[in-house]
Design an enzyme around this catalytic site. Sequence first.
Site, mmCIF file in Angstrom:
data_model
loop_
_atom_site.group_PDB
_atom_site.id
_atom_site.type_symbol
_atom_site.label_atom_id
_atom_site.label_comp_id
_atom_site.label_asym_id
_atom_site.label_seq_id
_atom_site.Cartn_x
_atom_site.Cartn_y
_atom_site.Cartn_z
ATOM 1 N N ASP A 232 0.821 -1.198 0.000
ATOM 2 C CA ASP A 232 0.000 0.000 0.000
ATOM 3 C C ASP A 232 0.869 1.268 0.000
ATOM 4 O OD1 ASP A 232 -2.734 1.153 0.423
ATOM 5 O OD2 ASP A 232 -1.809 1.945 2.243
ATOM 6 N N GLU A 262 1.251 -0.562 -4.979
ATOM 7 C CA GLU A 262 0.375 0.535 -5.380
ATOM 8 C C GLU A 262 1.165 1.829 -5.352
ATOM 9 O OE1 GLU A 262 -3.258 3.235 -3.616
ATOM 10 O OE2 GLU A 262 -1.598 2.486 -2.437
#
Length: 505
Positions: A232, A262
């Site tokens: 993340d 990400e």
Amino acid sequence: MTNGTMLQAFSWYLPADSQHWNRLRDAAPTFAHEGITAVWMPPAYKGEGGANDDGYGVYDTYDLGEFDQKGSIPTKYGTKDEYVAAVAAIRGQGMQVLADIVLNHRMGADATEEVHATEVDQANREETTSGDETIQAWTKFTFPGRAGAYDDFCWDWTCFHGTDWDETTHRKSVWLFDGKHWDEDVTHKENGNFDYLMGADVDLMYDHVYDELLRWGKWYLDLTGVDGFRLDALKHMERNFYLRWLSDLRQATGRELYTVGEYWSGDLSDLQGYLGDERAMSLFDVPLHYRLFSASNSMGNQDLAHIFDGTLVGSDPTHAVTFVDNHDTQPNQALASTVETWFKPSAYALILLREAGYPCVFYGDLYGMPNDGGIPAVAELPLLMEVRRRFAYGEQHDYLDDADLIGWTREGVGEHEGSGCAVILSDRGEGDKTMYVGTSHAGETWTCVLGDEASVTIGDDGNACFDAGAGRVSVYLPQASASALERDPIVRHGQPQASEQTDKG
Ligand code: CA
């Protein structure tokens, strides 16, 4: 080799019933049948919102729904035992499990501390706007509900760069702690330096913290058996952290630990810069998502011939995870950019039926998002996944040669019986295109399995003229393969139900 397909196995507004691990456990055989090869599960540890936290508001990474903390033993998705069982069930069906790893920040500290800090300009965090202040920061994490189980590390302000709340004055801003500096190798394109995202921002490269996060990573892999990670918030984290963390974990476990990160930027050069020479992971193809989003909103004005220009899958396909939508692009999310319903089958054809990239199917598209404005399931998606699994193989011939009408074919391979397909896609009017599917198919009839265009006969030269309907995608297969699809109906179902519902009544 069978085509790989990743599943993002959650959307943002799932019911907070602590049953999702059970749902995924029960759905594992269906996922395997549909050709899913890796399942990205949402963050499994306790967030500050307890049983209502989606998992990104990280409180205690050692509490996977096992300790009475933040008002609940289970997380939004279930208990530790249910998580471990779901991971085992998915892996038992031959699929990989990717764990969602959120290490940028911590939230919901157990106590405040008095910290010397300077306030920074929210729009340019390199600029200080105050002198030395003393604030009460929520940075003391002692995890009293866990009482030292698994690990007795406690966090204090020295583990963080800064925070956004002063408890003394009840004021929200951004403060940088005394003696700390924001990480350098993060994005500088937004807010001067975008190290700080939310909560208490972790000082990842502080030795004391790094050692703890590595210890935790080993513990997590050992306990859960997951195969790899989805990382993340990379643009808010020092790039060297994950290079070192992944390398240390790979060395310690001797495992590949497939990882997709990400890095939320529509600019390909940002993604290439992050991947660098090391190529330590794959990245989600955010530029492609924005192309698909724009195509769905452009009333036919998106240039389809160049839809892959400036995308990761177009430049580095082996490190590209392609996707149409995810939990962050849903309506009402900060990055809301939901691909319009009419274009979704075309978008999924673009990621599922081509050779390049590792496509990720979104749970919200597979099952619909009933709690999110009633966005329907993409009815064509199971068929497209089935075509990917069985028939989208072999040499690819591209006809990305028209702004409104593009196509491609796959010749098929002997290893996959009946394989080969032709795809033609229009974002404006109807049309047709002569495309080559290989001389080995000469004389065959190819049937439209998505769309209702007429069947075509492949010429002796391996070409045929395929029709396209207006504003939609049409997929053709050899007649025998189309019949096989009718013979073997595709399993479809509503929202998966967990078999062991907790009865609170
Ligand atoms: Ca950060």
